[in-house]
Design a protein around this motif. Structure first.
Motif, PDB file in Angstrom:
ATOM      1  N   MET A 179      91.460  67.002 -49.571  1.00  0.00           N
ATOM      2  CA  MET A 179      92.295  65.830 -49.807  1.00  0.00           C
ATOM      3  C   MET A 179      93.500  65.908 -48.875  1.00  0.00           C
ATOM      4  O   MET A 179      94.263  66.872 -48.953  1.00  0.00           O
ATOM      5  CB  MET A 179      92.769  65.776 -51.267  1.00  0.00           C
ATOM      6  CG  MET A 179      91.641  65.734 -52.286  1.00  0.00           C
ATOM      7  SD  MET A 179      92.275  65.954 -53.972  1.00  0.00           S
ATOM      8  CE  MET A 179      93.059  64.365 -54.254  1.00  0.00           C
ATOM      9  N   PRO A 180      93.694  64.974 -47.965  1.00  0.00           N
ATOM     10  CA  PRO A 180      94.864  65.022 -47.094  1.00  0.00           C
ATOM     11  C   PRO A 180      96.138  65.208 -47.910  1.00  0.00           C
ATOM     12  O   PRO A 180      96.294  64.600 -48.973  1.00  0.00           O
ATOM     13  CB  PRO A 180      94.831  63.666 -46.384  1.00  0.00           C
ATOM     14  CG  PRO A 180      93.384  63.279 -46.394  1.00  0.00           C
ATOM     15  CD  PRO A 180      92.854  63.787 -47.702  1.00  0.00           C
ATOM     16  N   TRP A 181      97.069  66.047 -47.381  1.00  0.00           N
ATOM     17  CA  TRP A 181      98.235  66.360 -48.198  1.00  0.00           C
ATOM     18  C   TRP A 181      99.488  66.527 -47.355  1.00  0.00           C
ATOM     19  O   TRP A 181      99.442  66.707 -46.152  1.00  0.00           O
ATOM     20  CB  TRP A 181      97.997  67.589 -49.068  1.00  0.00           C
ATOM     21  CG  TRP A 181      97.545  68.837 -48.368  1.00  0.00           C
ATOM     22  CD1 TRP A 181      96.376  69.038 -47.678  1.00  0.00           C
ATOM     23  CD2 TRP A 181      98.227  70.101 -48.326  1.00  0.00           C
ATOM     24  NE1 TRP A 181      96.297  70.318 -47.198  1.00  0.00           N
ATOM     25  CE2 TRP A 181      97.413  71.006 -47.578  1.00  0.00           C
ATOM     26  CE3 TRP A 181      99.432  70.553 -48.846  1.00  0.00           C
ATOM     27  CZ2 TRP A 181      97.779  72.319 -47.340  1.00  0.00           C
ATOM     28  CZ3 TRP A 181      99.799  71.876 -48.607  1.00  0.00           C
ATOM     29  CH2 TRP A 181      98.977  72.751 -47.874  1.00  0.00           C
ATOM     30  N   TRP A 182     100.625  66.432 -48.066  1.00  0.00           N
ATOM     31  CA  TRP A 182     101.986  66.553 -47.524  1.00  0.00           C
ATOM     32  C   TRP A 182     102.709  67.565 -48.390  1.00  0.00           C
ATOM     33  O   TRP A 182     102.511  67.616 -49.612  1.00  0.00           O
ATOM     34  CB  TRP A 182     102.668  65.191 -47.596  1.00  0.00           C
ATOM     35  CG  TRP A 182     104.100  65.072 -47.161  1.00  0.00           C
ATOM     36  CD1 TRP A 182     104.543  64.553 -45.979  1.00  0.00           C
ATOM     37  CD2 TRP A 182     105.284  65.426 -47.895  1.00  0.00           C
ATOM     38  NE1 TRP A 182     105.918  64.559 -45.927  1.00  0.00           N
ATOM     39  CE2 TRP A 182     106.405  65.102 -47.092  1.00  0.00           C
ATOM     40  CE3 TRP A 182     105.512  66.003 -49.137  1.00  0.00           C
ATOM     41  CZ2 TRP A 182     107.708  65.318 -47.508  1.00  0.00           C
ATOM     42  CZ3 TRP A 182     106.820  66.239 -49.559  1.00  0.00           C
ATOM     43  CH2 TRP A 182     107.901  65.891 -48.737  1.00  0.00           C
ATOM     44  N   CYS A 183     103.564  68.378 -47.762  1.00  0.00           N
ATOM     45  CA  CYS A 183     104.289  69.368 -48.555  1.00  0.00           C
ATOM     46  C   CYS A 183     105.575  69.776 -47.857  1.00  0.00           C
ATOM     47  O   CYS A 183     105.822  69.431 -46.701  1.00  0.00           O
ATOM     48  CB  CYS A 183     103.421  70.608 -48.791  1.00  0.00           C
ATOM     49  SG  CYS A 183     103.196  71.606 -47.293  1.00  0.00           S
ATOM     50  N   TYR A 184     106.403  70.538 -48.578  1.00  0.00           N
ATOM     51  CA  TYR A 184     107.579  71.187 -48.013  1.00  0.00           C
ATOM     52  C   TYR A 184     107.176  72.570 -47.497  1.00  0.00           C
ATOM     53  O   TYR A 184     106.325  73.242 -48.084  1.00  0.00           O
ATOM     54  CB  TYR A 184     108.677  71.357 -49.061  1.00  0.00           C
ATOM     55  CG  TYR A 184     109.317  70.075 -49.513  1.00  0.00           C
ATOM     56  CD1 TYR A 184     110.355  69.500 -48.788  1.00  0.00           C
ATOM     57  CD2 TYR A 184     108.895  69.428 -50.674  1.00  0.00           C
ATOM     58  CE1 TYR A 184     110.952  68.326 -49.201  1.00  0.00           C
ATOM     59  CE2 TYR A 184     109.488  68.245 -51.100  1.00  0.00           C
ATOM     60  CZ  TYR A 184     110.509  67.698 -50.356  1.00  0.00           C
ATOM     61  OH  TYR A 184     111.089  66.531 -50.765  1.00  0.00           O
ATOM     62  N   ALA A 185     107.802  72.993 -46.402  1.00  0.00           N
ATOM     63  CA  ALA A 185     107.502  74.307 -45.843  1.00  0.00           C
ATOM     64  C   ALA A 185     108.719  74.829 -45.092  1.00  0.00           C
ATOM     65  O   ALA A 185     109.689  74.103 -44.881  1.00  0.00           O
ATOM     66  CB  ALA A 185     106.291  74.230 -44.907  1.00  0.00           C
ATOM     67  N   ARG A 186     108.668  76.092 -44.680  1.00  0.00           N
ATOM     68  CA  ARG A 186     109.702  76.704 -43.848  1.00  0.00           C
ATOM     69  C   ARG A 186     109.078  77.078 -42.512  1.00  0.00           C
ATOM     70  O   ARG A 186     107.906  77.465 -42.445  1.00  0.00           O
ATOM     71  CB  ARG A 186     110.265  77.948 -44.526  1.00  0.00           C
ATOM     72  CG  ARG A 186     111.217  77.657 -45.668  1.00  0.00           C
ATOM     73  CD  ARG A 186     111.620  78.958 -46.342  1.00  0.00           C
ATOM     74  NE  ARG A 186     112.210  79.921 -45.421  1.00  0.00           N
ATOM     75  CZ  ARG A 186     113.513  80.076 -45.221  1.00  0.00           C
ATOM     76  NH1 ARG A 186     114.379  79.318 -45.888  1.00  0.00           N
ATOM     77  NH2 ARG A 186     113.964  80.988 -44.387  1.00  0.00           N
ATOM     78  N   SER A 187     109.869  77.027 -41.464  1.00  0.00           N
ATOM     79  CA  SER A 187     109.346  77.345 -40.140  1.00  0.00           C
ATOM     80  C   SER A 187     108.865  78.784 -40.071  1.00  0.00           C
ATOM     81  O   SER A 187     107.793  79.064 -39.517  1.00  0.00           O
ATOM     82  CB  SER A 187     110.408  77.083 -39.073  1.00  0.00           C
ATOM     83  OG  SER A 187     111.576  77.848 -39.313  1.00  0.00           O
ATOM     84  N   ASP A 188     109.621  79.728 -40.647  1.00  0.00           N
ATOM     85  CA  ASP A 188     109.207  81.130 -40.557  1.00  0.00           C
ATOM     86  C   ASP A 188     107.906  81.383 -41.313  1.00  0.00           C
ATOM     87  O   ASP A 188     107.057  82.161 -40.869  1.00  0.00           O
ATOM     88  CB  ASP A 188     110.321  82.068 -41.035  1.00  0.00           C
ATOM     89  CG  ASP A 188     110.893  81.688 -42.389  1.00  0.00           C
ATOM     90  OD1 ASP A 188     110.462  80.675 -42.979  1.00  0.00           O
ATOM     91  OD2 ASP A 188     111.808  82.403 -42.869  1.00  0.00           O
ATOM     92  N   ALA A 189     107.712  80.718 -42.440  1.00  0.00           N
ATOM     93  CA  ALA A 189     106.475  80.892 -43.202  1.00  0.00           C
ATOM     94  C   ALA A 189     105.270  80.382 -42.411  1.00  0.00           C
ATOM     95  O   ALA A 189     104.213  81.028 -42.383  1.00  0.00           O
ATOM     96  CB  ALA A 189     106.569  80.171 -44.542  1.00  0.00           C
ATOM     97  N   LEU A 190     105.412  79.238 -41.775  1.00  0.00           N
ATOM     98  CA  LEU A 190     104.303  78.690 -40.991  1.00  0.00           C
ATOM     99  C   LEU A 190     104.017  79.565 -39.770  1.00  0.00           C
ATOM    100  O   LEU A 190     102.853  79.779 -39.407  1.00  0.00           O
ATOM    101  CB  LEU A 190     104.626  77.264 -40.554  1.00  0.00           C
ATOM    102  CG  LEU A 190     104.752  76.227 -41.680  1.00  0.00           C
ATOM    103  CD1 LEU A 190     105.133  74.863 -41.113  1.00  0.00           C
ATOM    104  CD2 LEU A 190     103.454  76.120 -42.471  1.00  0.00           C
TER     105      LEU A 190
END
Length: 505
Positions: free
Chosen positions: A271-282
């Motif tokens: 299912m296409p999705w949107w979320c919050y993230a951090r640059s270091d985690a990615l």
């Protein structure tokens, strides 16, 4: 025979009916309350006459308490309106405020005569305990034992210690049926025709000094089990008909080892999705995990870049670096994920210099990844009293002074937060230390930027209009000529491009 408490939960109006999303906080609270009593939900985003609906419900049912979820900004006014109406018509009805506003401003909330109790932070355990105590007469000894409760005892405000945050019962099933037809909460977005809102994890490990999430959760993160995530999303997909997901998690990506089971669920459901993230985690994800991310159909990740200044990022305890922001823009480009990067301009110190530096950094990001979505906010930090108790007084913050050099004094009543300048402050749209010149400069830059690069989230504006605005803004953007873009302001009155910082998905 033991009495089963009956609670009315209210979500005051904050958005249009077409933009309404599941009131997830009230659904979780309702599920917790229903273990020991019963509850009813009124969602002001769907039931537009929030005061009338509330009074009719109270007149027709035997409720023991009313719980109101209160955000700051534009939601504070309807929260006050409905609270005053309840107090006038049902003067003995206990009124409980919970959510973001009373968590950050518990003393301010309890300064109002129409607020009896404030539940700070997570309420799944505190609210049922409070409702039970009220149904038994609200004895001070019982109230004093409820974690994260603020209340009055003989006229004095008492703040009970914070309770430890937990993921709610793994077997907990949200009572979507209490909202009527849950399909009316599905929205057409760039993710799909029927996008559903969902929250999987809560909290964030990081302790940014400006962030309300840290103020609420104090560096705690709790992730769901993979089986629970699959169960919840399968219901939304197969029973409700959702074809895409907007996660309301405070920070979906955490440590890679913990994320892999969740990403496997998302890859399975596709299912296409949107979320919050951090640059270091990615940036720390391995290639095999990025393969899962691609298969899961992650379309956009909201990353708090905040500032191009390493000193500023250190000051606010962000824990990331400017070079990581540039790297994640390129990484997302290679993996087909749109980075939605937010920046905070006009800090109290070096206000103009930091703002201009940010504008140039944004241009560099757009050169690296033209699809990067950019959101510009005014930096409006929390007052010291609103920080998590473990952070208060530990380090000095930037001095908050207005244009006259006087200390910024925050409102001490909910009504004070209704004033436009404080609604704007809560929404990161203005600050007391901004000059008119800088305020206009920021507005003009954002106008040129969003016209030159219309957001992919805008499904309302016709493609020809977005292309035309992009061409019109092209010369200004190339030359860095942002001042007084009268032609773009005029065109925007006709086209009204979507502004993600105001309306989101």
């Amino acid at each position: 025979m033991t009495h089963s408490p009956h609670t009315l939960l209210i979500n005051p109006t904050i958005t249009s009916r077409s933009s309404a999303r599941f009131p997830l906080s009230l659904l979780h609270l309702s599920a917790s309350l229903d273990k020991f009593g019963s509850s009813q939900i009124i969602d002001g985003n769907v039931d537009r006459d929030i005061v009338g609906e509330t009074l009719r419900a109270l007149e027709g049912g035997s409720f023991d308490t009313v719980g109101i979820s209160v955000m700051g900004g534009p939601q504070i006014a309807p929260s006050i309106d409905v609270s005053k109406a309840i107090r006038e018509r049902f003067p003995s009805m206990p009124i409980i405020w919970g959510g973001y506003f009373p968590t950050l401003y518990a003393d301010t909330a309890l300064a109002a005569p129409y607020v009896d109790y404030a539940v700070r932070g997570q309420g799944e355990d505190s609210l049922p305990e409070l409702v039970s105590a009220i149904s038994r007469g609200a004895q001070p000894e019982a109230l004093a034992k409820i974690g994260s409760l603020s209340w009055r005892n003989d006229g004095a405000v008492v703040h009970n210690p914070n309770r430890r945050y937990t993921m709610s019962d793994a077997g907990l099933v949200l009572p979507y049926d209490k909202l009527g037809d849950p399909r009316r909460y599905l929205a057409r977005t760039f993710l799909g025709r029927r996008t559903a809102a969902h929250q999987a994890s809560i909290g964030c490990r990081f302790r940014c000094t400006f962030c309300g999430v840290n103020a609420m959760f104090g560096g705690t993160t709790v992730l769901p089990g993979a089986s629970r995530l699959e169960r919840d999303l399968s219901y939304l997909k197969y029973e409700v008909g959702a074809d895409s997901i907007q996660f309301f998690d405070h920070n979906f990506f955490d440590r890679e080892v913990d994320m892999i089971p969740l990403l496997e669920v998302m890859a399975k459901l596709e299912m296409p999705w949107w979320c919050y993230a951090r640059s270091d985690a990615l940036l720390n994800l391995s290639e095999s995990t990025w393969k899962l991310v691609r298969k899961s159909k992650l379309r956009m990740a909201y990353v708090g870049a905040e500032s191009p200044s390493g000193a500023m990022l250190k000051e606010i305890r962000k824990g990331t670096r400017p070079d990581q922001t540039l790297e994640v823009a390129e990484l997302c480009r290679r993996n087909g994920v749109i980075p939605e990067l937010s920046f905070m301009v006009a800090p109290p110190e070096n206000t103009e210099e930091e703002t201009e530096h940010t504008f140039e950094f944004i241009r560099e990001l757009k050169r690296i990844n033209p699809q990067s979505e950019i959101i510009v906010y005014i930096y409006t930090p929390l007052p010291e009293s609103s920080k998590h108790e473990s952070d208060r007084g530990k380090r000095s913050s930037m001095a908050l002074l207005d244009l006259n050099g006087e200390p910024v004094v925050f409102p001490s009543t909910p009504e004070g937060w209704m004033e436009k300048r404080w609604v704007d402050y809560a929404c990161h749209a203005d600050a007391p230390w901004l000059t008119d010149k800088l305020r206009n400069r920021i507005h003009d830059f954002v106008t040129v930027l969003r016209c030159r690069f219309p957001t992919v989230q805008d499904l309302r504006s016709p493609p020809w209009a977005k292309r035309s605005l992009s061409i019109m803004a092209g010369w200004r953007y190339r030359r860095g000529n942002y001042d007084k873009p009268w032609e773009l302001n005029l065109a925007n009155k006709l086209v009204r491009l979507r502004m993600p910082q105001v309306s989101g998905l």
